[in-house]
Design an enzyme around this catalytic site. Structure first.
Site, PDB file in Angstrom:
ATOM      1  N   THR A  14       8.956  43.958  14.628  1.00 27.48           N
ATOM      2  CA  THR A  14       8.929  42.999  15.747  1.00 27.48           C
ATOM      3  C   THR A  14       9.536  43.587  17.022  1.00 27.48           C
ATOM      4  O   THR A  14       9.586  42.926  18.052  1.00 27.48           O
ATOM      5  CB  THR A  14       9.723  41.729  15.362  1.00 27.48           C
ATOM      6  N   ARG A  42      16.407  37.565  11.805  1.00 21.94           N
ATOM      7  CA  ARG A  42      16.047  36.926  13.078  1.00 21.94           C
ATOM      8  C   ARG A  42      14.554  36.640  13.163  1.00 21.94           C
ATOM      9  O   ARG A  42      14.136  35.643  13.734  1.00 21.94           O
ATOM     10  CB  ARG A  42      16.461  37.824  14.263  1.00 21.94           C
ATOM     11  N   CYS A 133      12.076  60.120  22.797  1.00 26.63           N
ATOM     12  CA  CYS A 133      10.943  59.945  23.721  1.00 26.63           C
ATOM     13  C   CYS A 133      10.942  60.946  24.881  1.00 26.63           C
ATOM     14  O   CYS A 133       9.893  61.522  25.220  1.00 26.63           O
ATOM     15  CB  CYS A 133      10.952  58.515  24.263  1.00 26.63           C
ATOM     16  N   SER A 163      12.310  49.867  28.488  1.00 24.39           N
ATOM     17  CA  SER A 163      11.736  49.544  27.173  1.00 24.39           C
ATOM     18  C   SER A 163      12.222  50.516  26.107  1.00 24.39           C
ATOM     19  O   SER A 163      12.168  50.189  24.921  1.00 24.39           O
ATOM     20  CB  SER A 163      10.207  49.527  27.225  1.00 24.39           C
ATOM     21  N   ARG A 239      18.670  55.950  33.675  1.00 26.67           N
ATOM     22  CA  ARG A 239      17.889  54.722  33.422  1.00 26.67           C
ATOM     23  C   ARG A 239      17.500  54.136  34.768  1.00 26.67           C
ATOM     24  O   ARG A 239      18.356  54.020  35.669  1.00 26.67           O
ATOM     25  CB  ARG A 239      18.746  53.731  32.633  1.00 26.67           C
ATOM     26  N   HIS A 246       8.431  56.821  30.920  1.00 28.27           N
ATOM     27  CA  HIS A 246       9.494  57.678  31.434  1.00 28.27           C
ATOM     28  C   HIS A 246       8.898  58.738  32.362  1.00 28.27           C
ATOM     29  O   HIS A 246       7.822  59.279  32.091  1.00 28.27           O
ATOM     30  CB  HIS A 246      10.183  58.437  30.295  1.00 28.27           C
ATOM     31  N   ASN A 319       6.581  55.844  27.076  1.00 30.44           N
ATOM     32  CA  ASN A 319       7.665  56.124  26.122  1.00 30.44           C
ATOM     33  C   ASN A 319       7.503  55.390  24.801  1.00 30.44           C
ATOM     34  O   ASN A 319       8.017  55.824  23.776  1.00 30.44           O
ATOM     35  CB  ASN A 319       9.029  55.776  26.738  1.00 30.44           C
TER      36      ASN A 319
HETATM   37  P1  A2P Z   1      14.385  41.466  14.520  1.00 28.21           P
HETATM   38  O1  A2P Z   1      13.330  41.198  15.527  1.00 28.21           O
HETATM   39  O2  A2P Z   1      14.255  40.628  13.286  1.00 28.21           O
HETATM   40  O3  A2P Z   1      15.772  41.500  15.087  1.00 28.21           O
HETATM   41  P2  A2P Z   1      14.009  46.590  19.592  1.00 28.21           P
HETATM   42  O4  A2P Z   1      14.079  48.095  19.503  1.00 28.21           O
HETATM   43  O5  A2P Z   1      12.915  46.123  20.469  1.00 28.21           O
HETATM   44  O6  A2P Z   1      15.350  45.998  19.921  1.00 28.21           O
HETATM   45  O7  A2P Z   1      13.654  46.083  18.111  1.00 28.21           O
HETATM   46  C1  A2P Z   1      14.418  46.419  16.981  1.00 28.21           C
HETATM   47  C2  A2P Z   1      13.631  46.109  15.715  1.00 28.21           C
HETATM   48  O8  A2P Z   1      14.447  46.429  14.592  1.00 28.21           O
HETATM   49  C3  A2P Z   1      13.258  44.645  15.550  1.00 28.21           C
HETATM   50  O9  A2P Z   1      12.047  44.530  14.843  1.00 28.21           O
HETATM   51  C4  A2P Z   1      14.411  44.113  14.725  1.00 28.21           C
HETATM   52  O10 A2P Z   1      14.085  42.977  13.962  1.00 28.21           O
HETATM   53  C5  A2P Z   1      14.626  45.272  13.787  1.00 28.21           C
HETATM   54  N1  A2P Z   1      15.974  45.274  13.202  1.00 28.21           N
HETATM   55  C6  A2P Z   1      17.153  45.367  13.871  1.00 28.21           C
HETATM   56  N2  A2P Z   1      18.199  45.312  13.001  1.00 28.21           N
HETATM   57  C7  A2P Z   1      17.635  45.200  11.761  1.00 28.21           C
HETATM   58  C8  A2P Z   1      18.174  45.100  10.430  1.00 28.21           C
HETATM   59  N3  A2P Z   1      19.482  45.111  10.201  1.00 28.21           N
HETATM   60  N4  A2P Z   1      17.299  44.963   9.400  1.00 28.21           N
HETATM   61  C9  A2P Z   1      15.971  44.947   9.627  1.00 28.21           C
HETATM   62  N5  A2P Z   1      15.409  45.038  10.851  1.00 28.21           N
HETATM   63  C10 A2P Z   1      16.225  45.168  11.901  1.00 28.21           C
END
Ligand code: A2P
Length: 340
Positions: A14, A42, A133, A163, A239, A246, A319
């Site tokens: 996600t 989440r 990246c 991003s 950044r 990038h 990126n």
């Molecule tokens: P979730 O959406 O349930 O928090 P980004 O890099 O855009 O911040 O996204 C990080 C991704 O890694 C998301 O899909 C997030 O899920 C997932 N994630 C972060 N922490 C965990 C965890 N402890 N276990 C599983 N997935 C995780």
């Protein structure tokens, strides 16, 4: 004959990179028999569309990798440190987009256009690392120059999109921009400073040598991918308030003299690289044009007049795609085609 299909897991499905991974698997018609989309509490239970059907996002846990053949990981270093090992033990080959294993001598660090041969080393730990990246787009351009003329030293400054930090950072940039334009106080949750209307010379944490971790990733990963520890690399990672893609200003000191037109010709034939270099009509790579594209774009190619054998150029790439998800899927394609 029906082609072989693979059971795939996307860890962090996600997130900013995970979402692109799933999209790219579909776009490139990767042979998928089953897809597990894994994330945290989440978003477990939500759904993501894959090949015109809704796939439910599942909670990542220890048993998630039973019968999974390839796992694409992008849920942060801590998640990879724990779950990549669990996945590899269960026989799932991990393509890891985090920093967790990149400098492990037992783990290949791969950009398919540059060092696909390194993939063969995956058997040692069952893990292949996707580079940072900013490193990926830089080595896409360095390698053809390295092969033609040798490289002594690289000085790079980056202009990196938010991003790269994840979805929350994109929201923060947009919220802050709106707040500032409405004369409201901009709230800072993701970065230590306001990123809207600003440039921040800090990406990741500071190390003992006063460089940031991001800057040292560019130094160490470039040497590992080009298999040459003698190349001097020095980086400043910044950044900027850009959502996606990038940009990098790169100064290259070569062993053999190259003219700007030599470099233009060398890069015109490089796989995955597009030269956009027509200053008279203000044509050069731009972040907004590179977004959503697969190639690495290079322009502003000119000789460094302050040294005998130097070139300056400007490199831009998406990126989330070439810098992360696309590179990971390209690795999985080679794995599927040549190793499984
Ligand atoms: P979730 O959406 O349930 O928090 P980004 O890099 O855009 O911040 O996204 C990080 C991704 O890694 C998301 O899909 C997030 O899920 C997932 N994630 C972060 N922490 C965990 C965890 N402890 N276990 C599983 N997935 C995780």
């Amino acid at each position: 004959m029906k082609r072989k299909e693979y059971s795939i897991a996307v860890v962090g499905a996600t997130g900013a990179v995970g979402t692109e991974m799933t999209k790219i698997l579909e776009e490139r018609d990767f042979p998928v028999s089953r897809i597990s989309l894994l994330a945290s509490t989440r978003s477990a239970g939500s759904s993501v569309e894959f090949r015109n059907r809704d796939v439910t996002v599942e909670l990542l846990f220890e048993d998630s990798f039973e019968e999974v053949e390839i796992g694409l990981f992008s849920a942060g270093g801590a998640v990879s440190e724990k779950f990549a090992l669990i996945a590899a033990d269960a026989g799932c080959i991990v393509v890891d987009n985090t920093n967790a294993f990149r400098m492990d001598p037992q783990v290949p660090l791969v950009v398919p256009e540059i060092n696909p041969h390194a993939i063969a080393q995956y058997k040692k730990r069952g893990i292949i690392a996707n580079p940072n990246c900013s490193t990926i787009q830089m080595v896409m351009v360095l390698k053809p120059i390295y092969d033609a003329a040798g490289i002594r030293r690289v000085v790079v400054s980056t202009y990196q999109a938010v991003s790269g930090t994840g979805k929350k950072a994109v929201d923060e940039l947009l919220d802050q921009t709106r707040d500032v334009l409405n004369f409201q106080t901009a709230e800072c949750n993701v970065y230590p400073h306001q990123i809207a209307f600003n440039c921040m010379p800090q990406i990741d944490v500071f190390m003992e040598n006063a460089y940031t971790k991001e800057e040292m990733k560019m130094v160490n990963e470039t040497r590992k991918i080009l298999e040459d520890d003698l190349i001097g690399v020095t980086a400043t990672a910044v950044r900027v308030p850009v959502c996606c893609s990038h940009s990098e200003s790169v100064n290259i000191e070569t062993e053999k003299k190259l003219t700007a037109s030599d470099v233009r010709e060398i890069l015109s034939g490089a796989p995955g690289v597009t030269v956009i270099d027509d200053p008279a009509s203000s044509k050069y790579p731009l972040a907004i044009d590179a977004s959503g594209k697969d190639d690495t774009f290079v322009g502003r190619i000119r000789e460094d007049e302050s040294i005998e054998k130097g070139i300056n150029l400007w490199i831009v790439a998406d990126n989330l795609r070439k810098g992360a998800a696309l590179n990971a899927v390209q690795i999985a394609e080679i794995l599927a085609r040549e190793y499984l």
